[in-house]
Design an enzyme around this catalytic site. Sequence first.
Site, PDB file in Angstrom:
ATOM      1  N   HIS A  87       3.149 -13.566   6.452  1.00 33.96           N
ATOM      2  CA  HIS A  87       2.956 -14.302   5.286  1.00 33.96           C
ATOM      3  C   HIS A  87       3.930 -15.568   4.978  1.00 33.96           C
ATOM      4  O   HIS A  87       4.335 -15.906   3.656  1.00 33.96           O
ATOM      5  CB  HIS A  87       2.918 -13.556   4.018  1.00 33.96           C
ATOM      6  CG  HIS A  87       1.756 -12.646   4.116  1.00 33.96           C
ATOM      7  ND1 HIS A  87       0.631 -12.886   4.686  1.00 33.96           N
ATOM      8  CD2 HIS A  87       1.750 -11.127   3.556  1.00 33.96           C
ATOM      9  CE1 HIS A  87       0.057 -11.735   4.632  1.00 33.96           C
ATOM     10  NE2 HIS A  87       0.452 -10.776   3.898  1.00 33.96           N
ATOM     11  N   HIS A 117      -3.505 -13.254  -2.329  1.00 33.37           N
ATOM     12  CA  HIS A 117      -3.367 -11.913  -1.794  1.00 33.37           C
ATOM     13  C   HIS A 117      -3.495 -11.022  -3.035  1.00 33.37           C
ATOM     14  O   HIS A 117      -2.483 -10.288  -3.180  1.00 33.37           O
ATOM     15  CB  HIS A 117      -1.972 -11.812  -1.267  1.00 33.37           C
ATOM     16  CG  HIS A 117      -1.693 -10.638  -0.393  1.00 33.37           C
ATOM     17  ND1 HIS A 117      -2.064  -9.371  -0.701  1.00 33.37           N
ATOM     18  CD2 HIS A 117      -1.186 -10.446   0.972  1.00 33.37           C
ATOM     19  CE1 HIS A 117      -1.860  -8.415   0.262  1.00 33.37           C
ATOM     20  NE2 HIS A 117      -1.202  -9.247   1.372  1.00 33.37           N
ATOM     21  N   GLU A 152      -8.267 -10.662   2.086  1.00 33.21           N
ATOM     22  CA  GLU A 152      -7.684 -12.024   2.257  1.00 33.21           C
ATOM     23  C   GLU A 152      -8.144 -12.894   3.296  1.00 33.21           C
ATOM     24  O   GLU A 152      -8.285 -12.662   4.745  1.00 33.21           O
ATOM     25  CB  GLU A 152      -5.962 -11.645   2.710  1.00 33.21           C
ATOM     26  CG  GLU A 152      -5.520 -10.453   1.918  1.00 33.21           C
ATOM     27  CD  GLU A 152      -4.302 -10.097   2.902  1.00 33.21           C
ATOM     28  OE1 GLU A 152      -3.502 -10.655   3.637  1.00 33.21           O
ATOM     29  OE2 GLU A 152      -4.084  -8.565   2.933  1.00 33.21           O
TER      30      GLU A 152
END
Length: 355
Positions: A111, A182, A319
């Site tokens: 991420h 997210h 996601e």
Amino acid sequence: MSNIHIPQRNLFKTSHEGKEVDLYHLSNGKGVEAYITNFGAKVVSLIVPDKDGNRVDVVLGHDSLQEFIDSEEQYFGGICGRYANRINNGSFTIDGKTFSLPLNQTSSSLHGGIQGFNAKVWSVKNATPDTLVLEYVSADGEEGYPGELTTTLTYKMTGEGALHMTYEATTTAPTVLNLTNHSYFNLSGAGDASIHDHVLTIQGKHYLPTDQTAIPYGNPESVIGTPFDFSTPHTIGERIDTPIDQLIWARGYDHCYVIDKPEGEYGLCCRCSSPKTGIVLEVFSSEPAMQVYTGNWMTGNIRGKFDQRYPARSAVCFETQHYPDSPNRPEYPSTLLRPGEMFHSESEFRFSVER
């Protein structure tokens, strides 16, 4: 669960690392509302009416900016970048030059690294009752990524009751880019103990199996005949504890589904509903894939909104994104962005009720 906890602006309106942070309210005028902070571009609350007309907050999070900053769940509601999901060994090569990223999960960069876009203060370019436009300029070399990257994110609350996200980005040097929101959803209401009873259908008949470090090890495989098959409706909890390596390693679902639609085309990714509230979430995107994560690593230790605790599997994330580790997989859809090009991606969380 009908009690509703409205975020307090004064607990977000402050400065962080010398930049102003605030809380913004979007509404469609028909009962669907979003509260968003420019810290991490995070969706703090997403309030929708249930089958009985009760207002339900369907995303997990915290009551204050400081709690978001300190949280053991750094990604609640935030935008993940520069690269959502994982890059194996924190390394990739562009035009013969290798770039190294900090490792923040086992042997991968997750991420965007140590401090991804979810932990940055975004500039507010425009704010109206139904639209919020945010911008973040990522410096050349930030978290090891090449090029100065300028990302613009537009949150828009549609009249139909959807939170629509438009991402655009440009770069000064060749780089890789993979952006997602997210949000952690519980359609029975944030604080409900489990999403095992949620009914899920995914518009994808293939997924990416992973190794023990959650890195895909090859080509997409068929879900047919496996616990990963949501091509027809199943509850999330029905097969989540099947004793196979994929589910044991991840403690549940944390896998990337290939969405059945032409690459780049905007379309339906999944449909999820709660039998308790009747709330239905449909996810749409122009992205080729969607990571489904069932909150397997949540501990229940942290204090969430309204003093709630969030145990494992009390939320599910959808996601929308490109594949994990695409920079090292030429056979996957490309995440390369070059100067002069405009990255453009759209996704949407669309709500309705079934009775």
